[in-house]
Design a protein around this motif. Structure first.
Motif, PDB file in Angstrom:
ATOM      1  N   LEU A 461       0.861  -1.172   0.000  1.00  0.00           N
ATOM      2  CA  LEU A 461       0.000   0.000   0.000  1.00  0.00           C
ATOM      3  C   LEU A 461       0.905   1.232   0.000  1.00  0.00           C
ATOM      4  CD1 LEU A 461      -2.991   0.965   0.230  1.00  0.00           C
ATOM      5  CD2 LEU A 461      -2.567   1.183   2.689  1.00  0.00           C
ATOM      6  N   ILE A 462       0.837   2.027  -1.060  1.00  0.00           N
ATOM      7  CA  ILE A 462       1.673   3.219  -1.196  1.00  0.00           C
ATOM      8  C   ILE A 462       0.831   4.426  -0.811  1.00  0.00           C
ATOM      9  CG2 ILE A 462       3.114   4.565  -2.758  1.00  0.00           C
ATOM     10  CD1 ILE A 462       3.228   2.037  -4.554  1.00  0.00           C
ATOM     11  N   VAL A 463       1.231   5.098   0.280  1.00  0.00           N
ATOM     12  CA  VAL A 463       0.466   6.249   0.763  1.00  0.00           C
ATOM     13  C   VAL A 463       1.193   7.529   0.377  1.00  0.00           C
ATOM     14  CG1 VAL A 463      -0.583   4.979   2.654  1.00  0.00           C
ATOM     15  CG2 VAL A 463       1.568   6.179   3.035  1.00  0.00           C
ATOM     16  N   SER A 464       0.424   8.540   0.008  1.00  0.00           N
ATOM     17  CA  SER A 464       0.972   9.841  -0.361  1.00  0.00           C
ATOM     18  C   SER A 464       0.937  10.759   0.847  1.00  0.00           C
ATOM     19  CB  SER A 464       0.157  10.454  -1.498  1.00  0.00           C
ATOM     20  OG  SER A 464       0.152   9.593  -2.622  1.00  0.00           O
ATOM     21  N   GLY A 465       2.067  11.375   1.156  1.00  0.00           N
ATOM     22  CA  GLY A 465       2.142  12.271   2.305  1.00  0.00           C
ATOM     23  C   GLY A 465       2.541  11.540   3.570  1.00  0.00           C
ATOM     24  N   GLU A 466       2.116  12.082   4.725  1.00  0.00           N
ATOM     25  CA  GLU A 466       2.454  11.478   6.010  1.00  0.00           C
ATOM     26  C   GLU A 466       1.708  10.155   6.191  1.00  0.00           C
ATOM     27  OE1 GLU A 466       1.692  14.142   9.172  1.00  0.00           O
ATOM     28  OE2 GLU A 466       2.861  15.802   8.314  1.00  0.00           O
ATOM     29  N   VAL A 467       2.387   9.201   6.822  1.00  0.00           N
ATOM     30  CA  VAL A 467       1.775   7.883   7.012  1.00  0.00           C
ATOM     31  C   VAL A 467       0.578   7.981   7.949  1.00  0.00           C
ATOM     32  CG1 VAL A 467       2.165   5.549   7.881  1.00  0.00           C
ATOM     33  CG2 VAL A 467       3.956   6.702   6.584  1.00  0.00           C
ATOM     34  N   ALA A 472      -3.775  10.023  -0.009  1.00  0.00           N
ATOM     35  CA  ALA A 472      -4.302   9.083  -0.993  1.00  0.00           C
ATOM     36  C   ALA A 472      -3.460   7.807  -0.915  1.00  0.00           C
ATOM     37  CB  ALA A 472      -4.260   9.677  -2.405  1.00  0.00           C
ATOM     38  N   TRP A 473      -3.931   6.765  -1.598  1.00  0.00           N
ATOM     39  CA  TRP A 473      -3.180   5.514  -1.614  1.00  0.00           C
ATOM     40  C   TRP A 473      -3.195   4.899  -3.010  1.00  0.00           C
ATOM     41  CZ3 TRP A 473      -5.818   1.227  -3.251  1.00  0.00           C
ATOM     42  CH2 TRP A 473      -7.204   1.249  -3.157  1.00  0.00           C
ATOM     43  N   MET A 474      -2.179   4.092  -3.272  1.00  0.00           N
ATOM     44  CA  MET A 474      -2.094   3.286  -4.482  1.00  0.00           C
ATOM     45  C   MET A 474      -1.659   1.879  -4.090  1.00  0.00           C
ATOM     46  SD  MET A 474      -0.330   5.927  -7.227  1.00  0.00           S
ATOM     47  CE  MET A 474       0.580   6.932  -6.049  1.00  0.00           C
ATOM     48  N   LEU A 475      -1.919   0.928  -4.971  1.00  0.00           N
ATOM     49  CA  LEU A 475      -1.566  -0.472  -4.712  1.00  0.00           C
ATOM     50  C   LEU A 475      -0.569  -0.944  -5.755  1.00  0.00           C
ATOM     51  CD1 LEU A 475      -2.067  -3.236  -3.251  1.00  0.00           C
ATOM     52  CD2 LEU A 475      -3.891  -3.634  -4.927  1.00  0.00           C
ATOM     53  N   SER A 476       0.504  -1.578  -5.296  1.00  0.00           N
ATOM     54  CA  SER A 476       1.479  -2.164  -6.228  1.00  0.00           C
ATOM     55  C   SER A 476       1.562  -3.665  -6.016  1.00  0.00           C
ATOM     56  CB  SER A 476       2.869  -1.539  -6.017  1.00  0.00           C
ATOM     57  OG  SER A 476       3.448  -1.989  -4.807  1.00  0.00           O
ATOM     58  N   ILE A 477       1.693  -4.407  -7.114  1.00  0.00           N
ATOM     59  CA  ILE A 477       1.882  -5.859  -7.097  1.00  0.00           C
ATOM     60  C   ILE A 477       2.910  -6.193  -8.179  1.00  0.00           C
ATOM     61  CG2 ILE A 477       0.784  -8.134  -7.214  1.00  0.00           C
ATOM     62  CD1 ILE A 477      -1.883  -6.838  -6.687  1.00  0.00           C
ATOM     63  N   GLU A 478       3.855  -7.055  -7.831  1.00  0.00           N
ATOM     64  CA  GLU A 478       4.896  -7.482  -8.764  1.00  0.00           C
ATOM     65  C   GLU A 478       5.638  -6.297  -9.372  1.00  0.00           C
ATOM     66  OE1 GLU A 478       3.396 -10.285 -11.606  1.00  0.00           O
ATOM     67  OE2 GLU A 478       3.038 -11.832 -10.079  1.00  0.00           O
ATOM     68  N   GLY A 479       5.928  -5.319  -8.531  1.00  0.00           N
ATOM     69  CA  GLY A 479       6.766  -4.209  -8.951  1.00  0.00           C
ATOM     70  C   GLY A 479       6.096  -3.159  -9.791  1.00  0.00           C
ATOM     71  N   GLY A 492      -7.913   1.091   1.165  1.00  0.00           N
ATOM     72  CA  GLY A 492      -6.579   0.686   0.739  1.00  0.00           C
ATOM     73  C   GLY A 492      -6.121  -0.595   1.415  1.00  0.00           C
ATOM     74  N   ILE A 493      -6.311  -0.704   2.743  1.00  0.00           N
ATOM     75  CA  ILE A 493      -5.960  -1.941   3.454  1.00  0.00           C
ATOM     76  C   ILE A 493      -6.804  -3.103   2.940  1.00  0.00           C
ATOM     77  CG2 ILE A 493      -6.108  -3.076   5.706  1.00  0.00           C
ATOM     78  CD1 ILE A 493      -3.670  -1.374   5.426  1.00  0.00           C
ATOM     79  N   ALA A 494      -8.079  -2.840   2.653  1.00  0.00           N
ATOM     80  CA  ALA A 494      -8.949  -3.883   2.109  1.00  0.00           C
ATOM     81  C   ALA A 494      -8.433  -4.370   0.758  1.00  0.00           C
ATOM     82  CB  ALA A 494     -10.382  -3.363   1.979  1.00  0.00           C
ATOM     83  N   ALA A 495      -7.960  -3.449  -0.083  1.00  0.00           N
ATOM     84  CA  ALA A 495      -7.441  -3.822  -1.397  1.00  0.00           C
ATOM     85  C   ALA A 495      -6.161  -4.652  -1.271  1.00  0.00           C
ATOM     86  CB  ALA A 495      -7.193  -2.573  -2.241  1.00  0.00           C
ATOM     87  N   VAL A 496      -5.274  -4.241  -0.353  1.00  0.00           N
ATOM     88  CA  VAL A 496      -4.039  -5.010  -0.144  1.00  0.00           C
ATOM     89  C   VAL A 496      -4.368  -6.426   0.276  1.00  0.00           C
ATOM     90  CG1 VAL A 496      -1.995  -5.232   1.312  1.00  0.00           C
ATOM     91  CG2 VAL A 496      -2.604  -3.022   0.374  1.00  0.00           C
ATOM     92  N   PHE A 497      -5.239  -6.548   1.275  1.00  0.00           N
ATOM     93  CA  PHE A 497      -5.557  -7.886   1.772  1.00  0.00           C
ATOM     94  C   PHE A 497      -6.283  -8.722   0.721  1.00  0.00           C
ATOM     95  CE2 PHE A 497      -7.961 -11.101   3.998  1.00  0.00           C
ATOM     96  CZ  PHE A 497      -7.023 -11.604   4.872  1.00  0.00           C
ATOM     97  N   ALA A 498      -7.259  -8.124   0.024  1.00  0.00           N
ATOM     98  CA  ALA A 498      -8.021  -8.870  -0.977  1.00  0.00           C
ATOM     99  C   ALA A 498      -7.127  -9.380  -2.100  1.00  0.00           C
ATOM    100  CB  ALA A 498      -9.132  -7.989  -1.550  1.00  0.00           C
ATOM    101  N   SER A 499      -6.079  -8.648  -2.439  1.00  0.00           N
ATOM    102  CA  SER A 499      -5.199  -9.077  -3.529  1.00  0.00           C
ATOM    103  C   SER A 499      -4.483 -10.389  -3.208  1.00  0.00           C
ATOM    104  CB  SER A 499      -4.183  -7.974  -3.845  1.00  0.00           C
ATOM    105  OG  SER A 499      -3.344  -7.726  -2.731  1.00  0.00           O
ATOM    106  N   TYR A 500      -4.183 -10.636  -1.921  1.00  0.00           N
ATOM    107  CA  TYR A 500      -3.550 -11.902  -1.549  1.00  0.00           C
ATOM    108  C   TYR A 500      -4.462 -13.082  -1.855  1.00  0.00           C
ATOM    109  CZ  TYR A 500       0.424  -9.712   0.783  1.00  0.00           C
ATOM    110  OH  TYR A 500       1.578  -9.023   1.041  1.00  0.00           O
ATOM    111  N   TYR A 501      -5.750 -12.904  -1.639  1.00  0.00           N
ATOM    112  CA  TYR A 501      -6.703 -13.984  -1.903  1.00  0.00           C
ATOM    113  C   TYR A 501      -7.082 -14.050  -3.377  1.00  0.00           C
ATOM    114  CZ  TYR A 501      -7.503 -15.584   2.848  1.00  0.00           C
ATOM    115  OH  TYR A 501      -7.341 -16.156   4.088  1.00  0.00           O
ATOM    116  N   ASN A 502      -7.383 -12.912  -3.967  1.00  0.00           N
ATOM    117  CA  ASN A 502      -7.840 -12.914  -5.360  1.00  0.00           C
ATOM    118  C   ASN A 502      -6.807 -13.507  -6.311  1.00  0.00           C
ATOM    119  OD1 ASN A 502     -10.037 -11.626  -4.305  1.00  0.00           O
ATOM    120  ND2 ASN A 502      -9.816  -9.728  -5.470  1.00  0.00           N
TER     121      ASN A 502
END
Length: 559
Positions: A461-467, A472-479, A492-502
């Motif tokens: 999960l790539i967050v813009s600005g202070e953690v 805003a956030w973006m998601l990266s997979i495989e670079g 964003g956390i939901a997207a990160v977690f869902a990607s492991y299962y999907n």
């Protein structure tokens, strides 16, 4: 007409017999319930009245007779009944008689009880309490009874019963009142259970420990099971107690290498060691569906997929609203594509199924895969369990990572709270923050991030600005960046977690504890076996199990 009368008589007889049978079973059930209630009440009386050991003192005969003259009428009746009944029984050891006299005397001191009924009740309790409750009598406490009677040709643990009389008073009281025992009492209980087990086997296997823990949980689920105050079980409810018992067994055998167990690794015909592959179906309910939608064929569904690719080429991710229904229709062939061996690269998945990387598409696929609405479930968990996590972390000492997060926490919105909880979990498990979250410049684009940051293969999960206050956030997979930018950190956390299962990905070792905690505690995905961690442990992570037990104890204690 005679046949009708005969039929009526036959039906009446059958109904009468059935009614009598039903009433008989009902009466038997009531009697069993009454007996169990009586047993519980007697056990509670024994727990509430601590044992007082007396010494035998021989007194002069004339002094005894003088004492008898001053005994009240109620006490004389109790003594007469006790002596008459004891004359009919075999002689008891002196210590047991003194115990009976103590119980009888204590019954006499309650003025609210009728004198005659109090004497009879005290006599029955004093004679039968030890045998009816399976509690060893005081005279045999130096050599306690075995907690199991071994049956021929059967392992000892199949008939093992915990000797609850060897437990702390707090444990017995909690079991009877259906409450949670305190952590110190629970630790003492674990020691007592392990000591009883080691009377039969110095180093019981994990399977044996699990069998015994299951019996304890089955008997007293509210006191010892892994269940929160809302009644939600974690796995089979045995994990935390099993972990404590097995850890105690290993501790007791730390200086005895001959009693340690070593599991042989599997090997193939050529002698090479085999390792277990990833459990892709772990926690899924529709991992590999076979049925196609009604009236559809693989060819028609392929046409629908091409239609979605066309929509994406014309409208980009703005076409996700139109594509949601089409994604639901083509779920079966999506899973077939994602489950291929070898698995397709994420770049290829994005070309074939572009809307799987839209928020609606990602969360819809996860819903079909697990039957869980990931965003709604996470939001609810952050609200319901977040305060307990914050309270526990405030009590932790000597954890600089946790203290740093709490020092920077400014609770303004639900999103701020969610960020703090995720960072607290990472700090608690001593996992690096960048194992899940990467920080980027507030105005960075996806192209800039891919050019300036080294993105790992596992989801980030790539967050813009202070953690602590992400813009805003973006998601990266495989670079490569595959989603975003979007607002709302919980999504964003939901997207990160869902990607492991999907996409059938395993939890990386550097973030395995935090991800498994989210899986089990927040989303309620609790398979009894398997793991999504790279270094599979074959069950719940012990660090996750310990934290969940602490949180459940804190929840129950605060009620």
């Amino acid at each position: 007409m005679a046949s009708v009368d005969y039929l009526r008589e036959f039906v009446n007889e059958r109904l009468t017999a059935a009614a009598e049978e039903i009433f008989g079973v009902f009466k038997k059930t009531i009697v069993e319930y009454e007996e169990e209630i009586g047993r519980q009440r007697r056990l509670l009386d024994v727990v509430r009245k601590p044992e007082i050991k007396l010494q035998i003192i021989e007194l002069p005969q004339q002094h005894i007779s003088k004492e008898e003259e001053e005994v009240p009428a109620e006490q004389q009746l109790c003594i007469q009944e006790r002596s008459s009944s004891l004359n009919q029984e075999e002689p008891e050891p002196p210590q047991i008689k003194e115990e009976q006299e103590e119980l009888c005397t204590s019954q006499e001191e309650h003025s609210s009880i009728d004198s005659n009924s109090g004497a009879v009740a005290s006599l029955v309790l004093s004679l039968n309490s030890w045998s009816s409750l399976n509690i060893p009598s005081p005279s045999t406490q130096s050599t306690p009874e075995m907690s199991v009677t071994a049956l021929p040709n059967r392992p000892w643990y199949t008939n093992f019963r915990v000797d609850w009389d060897r437990m702390p008073t707090g444990i017995r009281t909690a079991a009877l009142s259906l409450t949670r025992p305190s952590p110190p009492d629970r630790r003492e209980m674990v020691k007592a259970v392990v000591d009883q087990m080691r009377e039969h086997d110095l180093n019981p296997s994990r399977a044996v420990c699990h069998n015994i823990v299951r019996n304890i949980i089955r008997e007293y689920p509210r006191s010892f099971a892994d269940v929160d105050r809302n009644g939600e079980f974690v796995g089979d409810g045995c994990s935390s107690l099993l972990l404590q018992i097995k850890t105690r067994v290993e501790y007791k055998n730390r200086n005895n290498p001959l009693s340690r167990r070593r599991r042989k690794r599997r090997s193939d015909s050529e002698g090479r060691t085999l390792s277990r592959g990833p459990v892709d179906q772990y926690g899924c309910v529709r991992w590999e569906p076979s049925d196609l939608p009604s009236g559809e064929t693989e060819a028609t569904l392929e046409d629908v997929r091409r239609q979605m690719v066309t929509i994406h080429s014309e409208e980009g991710m703005a076409g996700a609203e139109r594509a949601v229904k089409l994604l639901e229709k083509t779920y079966t062939i999506q899973r077939r594509y994602l489950n291929m061996t070898p698995p397709p690269a994420i770049s290829d998945v994005k070309k074939q199924w572009p809307f799987l990387f839209a928020q609606r598409g990602m969360f819809s696929h996860f819903l079909h895969l697990t039957d869980i609405s990931v965003v709604a479930k996470l939001t609810e968990a952050m609200e319901r369990k977040g305060d307990t996590i914050l309270k526990l972390c405030h009590k932790l000492n000597k954890n600089p990572g946790v203290e740093e997060v709490l020092a920077n926490y400014e609770p303004n919105t639900a999103e701020d709270k969610a960020v703090c909880i995720i960072l607290l979990l990472l700090a608690y498990f001593k996992e690096a923050r960048d194992a899940i979250i990467l920080q980027a410049d507030p105005f960075s684009t996806a192209a800039n991030i891919q050019r300036t940051l080294t993105l790992p293969s596992t989801p980030r999960l790539i967050v813009s600005g202070e953690v602590m206050k992400p813009r805003a956030w973006m998601l990266s997979i495989e670079g490569q960046v595959v989603m975003g930018p979007h607002a709302n950190f919980i999504n964003g956390i939901a997207a990160v977690f869902a990607s492991y299962y999907n996409f059938n990905l395993q939890y990386p070792e550097e973030a395995a504890c935090t991800l498994e905690f989210i899986q089990r505690c927040f989303l309620g995905i609790n398979p009894e076996n398997g793991s999504k961690a790279e270094k599979a442990r074959g069950g719940i992570n012990p660090h996750v199990c310990t934290l969940m037990r602490k949180l459940m104890d804190l929840e129950w204690m605060s009620m």
